[in-house]
Motif scaffolding. Structure first.
Motif, mmCIF file in Angstrom:
data_model
loop_
_atom_site.group_PDB
_atom_site.id
_atom_site.type_symbol
_atom_site.label_atom_id
_atom_site.label_comp_id
_atom_site.label_asym_id
_atom_site.label_seq_id
_atom_site.Cartn_x
_atom_site.Cartn_y
_atom_site.Cartn_z
ATOM 1 N N GLY A 1 -11.067 5.904 -6.481
ATOM 2 C CA GLY A 1 -9.982 5.245 -5.780
ATOM 3 C C GLY A 1 -8.730 6.074 -5.578
ATOM 4 O O GLY A 1 -7.753 5.573 -5.022
ATOM 5 N N GLU B 1 -4.515 -1.257 -10.936
ATOM 6 C CA GLU B 1 -5.516 -0.343 -10.382
ATOM 7 C C GLU B 1 -6.879 -1.004 -10.217
ATOM 8 O O GLU B 1 -7.748 -0.489 -9.504
ATOM 9 N N THR C 1 -15.900 -5.169 -1.616
ATOM 10 C CA THR C 1 -14.938 -4.516 -0.728
ATOM 11 C C THR C 1 -14.966 -2.999 -0.857
ATOM 12 O O THR C 1 -15.032 -2.273 0.120
ATOM 13 N N LEU C 2 -14.913 -2.515 -2.090
ATOM 14 C CA LEU C 2 -14.943 -1.075 -2.301
ATOM 15 C C LEU C 2 -16.089 -0.680 -3.229
ATOM 16 O O LEU C 2 -16.018 0.321 -3.916
ATOM 17 N N LEU D 1 -5.046 -1.655 -0.863
ATOM 18 C CA LEU D 1 -5.659 -2.973 -0.856
ATOM 19 C C LEU D 1 -6.039 -3.358 0.566
ATOM 20 O O LEU D 1 -5.532 -2.793 1.533
ATOM 21 N N ASN E 1 0.815 -1.215 0.000
ATOM 22 C CA ASN E 1 0.000 0.000 0.000
ATOM 23 C C ASN E 1 0.847 1.263 0.000
ATOM 24 O O ASN E 1 0.423 2.302 -0.524
ATOM 25 N N ARG F 1 -10.243 -8.639 -7.292
ATOM 26 C CA ARG F 1 -11.201 -7.536 -7.276
ATOM 27 C C ARG F 1 -12.451 -8.039 -6.580
ATOM 28 O O ARG F 1 -13.232 -8.787 -7.159
ATOM 29 N N SER G 1 -7.333 -3.995 -8.873
ATOM 30 C CA SER G 1 -7.339 -4.844 -7.676
ATOM 31 C C SER G 1 -7.721 -4.030 -6.447
ATOM 32 O O SER G 1 -7.370 -2.856 -6.340
ATOM 33 N N ASN G 2 -8.443 -4.650 -5.528
ATOM 34 C CA ASN G 2 -8.717 -3.992 -4.254
ATOM 35 C C ASN G 2 -8.522 -4.930 -3.060
ATOM 36 O O ASN G 2 -8.713 -4.534 -1.925
ATOM 37 N N GLU G 3 -8.114 -6.184 -3.340
ATOM 38 C CA GLU G 3 -7.879 -7.146 -2.269
ATOM 39 C C GLU G 3 -6.608 -7.942 -2.555
ATOM 40 O O GLU G 3 -6.197 -8.086 -3.715
ATOM 41 N N GLN H 1 -5.625 3.274 -5.049
ATOM 42 C CA GLN H 1 -6.325 2.934 -3.816
ATOM 43 C C GLN H 1 -5.591 1.818 -3.091
ATOM 44 O O GLN H 1 -4.968 0.953 -3.710
ATOM 45 N N ASN I 1 -11.522 4.528 4.396
ATOM 46 C CA ASN I 1 -11.082 3.165 4.676
ATOM 47 C C ASN I 1 -10.053 3.155 5.798
ATOM 48 O O ASN I 1 -9.055 3.858 5.735
#
Length: 247
Positions: A205, A128, A159-160, A50, A39, A155, A130-132, A48, A235
């Motif tokens: 994000g 960009e 989550t987001l 993860l 991160n 993704r 991906s969020n997990e 953003q 977050n």
């Protein structure tokens, strides 16, 4: 003699009972450390952050363990499985985005440096979409590399997701007023025992505010009078996400 034998049996039972917990905690600590490094570099690129996902952690660990146990190093399992198949087998709800593997080093920092100095691995870290993320580390003595790492990106469907942001009364932290105009106040959960990153992001994000929260912080205020009106995502690392309206 009988007493000595009984001691060895009891000691063996204790090892069986506690070793899985110790291994799980060690993996959790490594996952948190890797998440922070990932991160940090994503933040410098305006991406953003993860969050860790338990199913991705499980899929990553099982692949690392399998590589060590079967003494191979490959994205494709010896059973022919791809990383996306392994992710789905772990009951992950979302879209698999990518996988990094590494071997030979026993620290998070050394392994992270391996990945960021390789263009393909770095592309996965900076995806960009991906969020997990999940991290799995296994030690298998007698294998070729001993130390095996797997990093999986996904993704998550919720989550987001703007449509599925937790309401204030269900989140692990409270943000008020919402909508907010000049200042946003945040009450943090009492169970924060380690430093965590707090991120305020645009709906796309991009991070517009970030700071590190220590365990001694119970409440803080963020000035948002300079931000354009609209919807933002708040977050707290490793916890839920809230939708914030700036008016």
């Amino acid at each position: 003699m009988k007493a000595s034998l009984m001691y060895r049996i009891v000691f063996a039972i204790l090892l069986v009972n506690f070793s899985p917990r110790i291994n799980a905690q060690n993996n959790n600590d490594r996952a948190e450390e890797m998440l922070r490094l990932v991160n940090d570099i994503r933040t410098t690129e305006g991406l953003q952050p993860l969050v860790l996902n338990q199913e991705l952690n499980e899929a990553a660990y099982l692949h690392s363990k399998d590589m060590g146990d079967q003494n191979y190093f490959n994205h494709t399992g010896l059973n022919g499985s791809s990383f996306s198949e392994r992710v789905r087998d772990a009951s992950y709800v979302g879209t698999p985005r990518g996988e990094n593997i590494a071997a030979g080093n026993n620290t998070v920092a050394e392994t992270f440096n391996q990945w960021v100095n390789s263009s393909g691995h770095l592309d996965n870290i900076l995806d960009e979409r991906s969020n997990e993320m999940g991290i799995g580390y296994a030690v298998v003595n007698g294998s070729e590399y001993t130390h095996y790492w797997t990093q999986i990106f996904g993704r998550g469907d919720t989550t987001l997701s703007v449509d599925n942001i937790a309401d204030n009364h269900t989140s692990s932290f409270k943000a008020y007023p919402n909508p907010a105009q000049d200042v946003l106040y945040i009450t943090l959960p009492k169970d924060v025992h380690t430093s965590k990153n707090l991120n305020l992001m645009s709906i796309k994000g991009k991070i517009v505010h970030q700071q590190t929260i220590t365990f001694a912080t119970n409440e803080l205020a963020i000035k948002i009078d300079h931000l354009p009106k609209g919807v933002y995502l708040l977050n707290l690392q490793g916890t839920s996400v809230q939708k914030i309206v700036k008016r």
